[in-house]
Scaffold this motif. Structure first.
Motif, PDB file in Angstrom:
ATOM      1  N   LEU A 223       0.089   4.172  -3.048  1.00 17.09           N
ATOM      2  CA  LEU A 223       1.092   5.131  -2.331  1.00 17.09           C
ATOM      3  C   LEU A 223       2.054   3.079  -1.782  1.00 17.09           C
ATOM      4  O   LEU A 223       2.667   3.772  -0.733  1.00 17.09           O
ATOM      5  N   GLY A 224       2.469   2.596  -2.806  1.00 17.95           N
ATOM      6  CA  GLY A 224       3.546   1.752  -2.499  1.00 17.95           C
ATOM      7  C   GLY A 224       3.240  -0.128  -1.829  1.00 17.95           C
ATOM      8  O   GLY A 224       3.977  -0.324  -1.356  1.00 17.95           O
ATOM      9  N   ALA A 225       1.860   0.087  -0.790  1.00 19.97           N
ATOM     10  CA  ALA A 225       0.843  -0.923  -0.591  1.00 19.97           C
ATOM     11  C   ALA A 225      -0.157  -1.085  -0.775  1.00 19.97           C
ATOM     12  O   ALA A 225      -1.031  -0.366  -1.642  1.00 19.97           O
ATOM     13  N   VAL A 226       0.110  -2.558  -0.575  1.00 14.99           N
ATOM     14  CA  VAL A 226      -1.110  -3.125  -1.022  1.00 14.99           C
ATOM     15  C   VAL A 226      -1.687  -2.571  -0.085  1.00 14.99           C
ATOM     16  O   VAL A 226      -2.098  -2.841   0.478  1.00 14.99           O
ATOM     17  N   VAL A 227      -3.572  -2.198   0.313  1.00 11.72           N
ATOM     18  CA  VAL A 227      -4.244  -2.406   1.260  1.00 11.72           C
ATOM     19  C   VAL A 227      -5.635  -3.395   1.445  1.00 11.72           C
ATOM     20  O   VAL A 227      -6.218  -3.615   1.876  1.00 11.72           O
ATOM     21  N   GLU A 228      -6.268  -3.579   0.178  1.00 14.94           N
ATOM     22  CA  GLU A 228      -7.178  -5.301   0.564  1.00 14.94           C
ATOM     23  C   GLU A 228      -6.617  -5.698  -0.619  1.00 14.94           C
ATOM     24  O   GLU A 228      -6.412  -6.024  -1.745  1.00 14.94           O
ATOM     25  N   THR A 229      -6.472  -7.243  -0.298  1.00 15.94           N
ATOM     26  CA  THR A 229      -6.774  -8.067  -1.331  1.00 15.94           C
ATOM     27  C   THR A 229      -8.099  -9.253  -1.437  1.00 15.94           C
ATOM     28  O   THR A 229      -8.735  -9.073  -0.007  1.00 15.94           O
TER      29      THR A 229
END
Ligand code: SF4
Ligand code: MG
Length: 316
Positions: A223-229
């Motif tokens: 939903l438009g956000a990076v949650v994990e890298t």
């Protein structure tokens, strides 16, 4: 809805370490020369929007995009054209991204003409050289896109993207329209060219298997956000975010018995216009706690280069 926001992380100049920085809704992405960063998520998670904002095909709402130490959002006109000349994109569907009325030679040499860096017979020579690099002969120059197969058309798309020797290429689902054997050929070709020329790739895909194959690091979007890298291996062996775990559970794995204990994705993706409060994944998260519905989770580093946005990992 343009949910894309970007913030600078710091300096970054060509030839140095970090030279390209981008963030989405408060989370940063960065790419180094010769590196591939995979960007995965379900359709509608904003992956392509990120790619398009970086290329300034779309204007981000706010935030910044640093490329070779230049702030792209502040550029316009000639200066923007010049910066964009060093960035290219390869789209999912080679059929619709290649102009059917142009010859292959014309298509491949287009970036050179747009940038005014080559003229006359040099255009043709460079198109020929670029086609050779993707495994197509000079007889292709005067033919039209419809005379080629899907895999060959994607080679033409790649030749066009690479003809002007860009520093950075957005690969937006470049192989998802192709069958598996052709996919592998194109992916190997891309990797070989990267090794030789040192391009940075942002590789956008919903297909975790493909992304795993090509990326050194992976960013997971929801939903438009990076949650994990995370570095690719860490993401697959030790996924920290419940959404990543669910994505892995729904991906085809070589060993199906490993899948049993992983949560499956349930429910619909909420509308990006009507974001849930707190953690945006909480309506679908199997591990949601009370705090998740009201407080946005912080970004936490769980290991070197491995960041996750989730209350489960915050110390408090
Ligand atoms: Fe699930 Fe809460 Fe983590 Fe969001 S913050 S992913 S709801 S546990
Ligand atoms: Mg897309």
């Amino acid at each position: 809805a343009n949910l894309c926001k970007a913030f600078p992380l710091g300096g970054g100049f060509f030839g140095g370490g970090k030279r390209f920085l981008k963030a989405v809704d408060g989370v940063d992405l960065s790419l180094s020369r010769g590196e591939t960063l995979g960007l995965v998520g379900e359709s509608g998670s904003g992956k392509s929007t990120v790619g398009n904002c970086i290329l300034r095909l779309l204007d981000p709402d706010s935030g910044s995009i640093a490329f070779d130490g230049v702030e792209l959002t502040e550029l316009s006109g000639q200066a923007l054209m010049k910066a964009r000349a060093r960035m290219q994109v390869v789209f999912q569907d080679p059929q619709s991204s290649l102009d059917p009325r142009m010859t292959v030679g014309g298509i491949v040499s287009l970036p050179l003409r747009v940038q005014g860096v080559a003229r006359g017979s040099e255009l043709r020579d460079r198109a020929k050289a670029s086609l050779a690099e993707v495994g197509l002969g000079p007889e292709c120059l005067d033919r039209y896109p419809h005379e080629f197969s899907g895999g060959q058309r994607q080679r033409i798309g790649l030749a066009r993207a690479l003809v002007a020797d860009p520093a950075f290429v957005v690969m937006d689902e470049p192989t998802s329209a192709l069958d598996v054997s052709v996919q592998a050929q194109i992916l190997n070709l891309m990797a070989g060219l990267q090794e030789k020329r040192g391009h940075a790739y942002l590789f956008i895909s919903h297909d975790l298997t493909v992304v795993r194959h090509v990326s050194r690091r992976i960013a997971v979007m929801y939903l438009g956000a990076v949650v994990e890298t995370a570095p690719t291996d860490a993401l697959f062996t030790n996924p920290a975010h419940p959404y990543t775990q669910a994505l892995l559970a729904s991906a085809p794995l070589p060993d199906p018995t490993k899948r049993q204990n992983l949560a499956r994705l349930t429910g619909d993706v909420p509308s990006p216009v009507d974001l849930p409060p707190g953690c945006r994944f909480h309506p679908r998260c199997p591990e949601a706690m009370a705090v998740c519905a009201c407080e946005a989770p912080p970004k936490v580093a769980v290991a070197a280069g491995h960041e996750v946005v989730c209350h489960l990992h915050s110390s408090g």
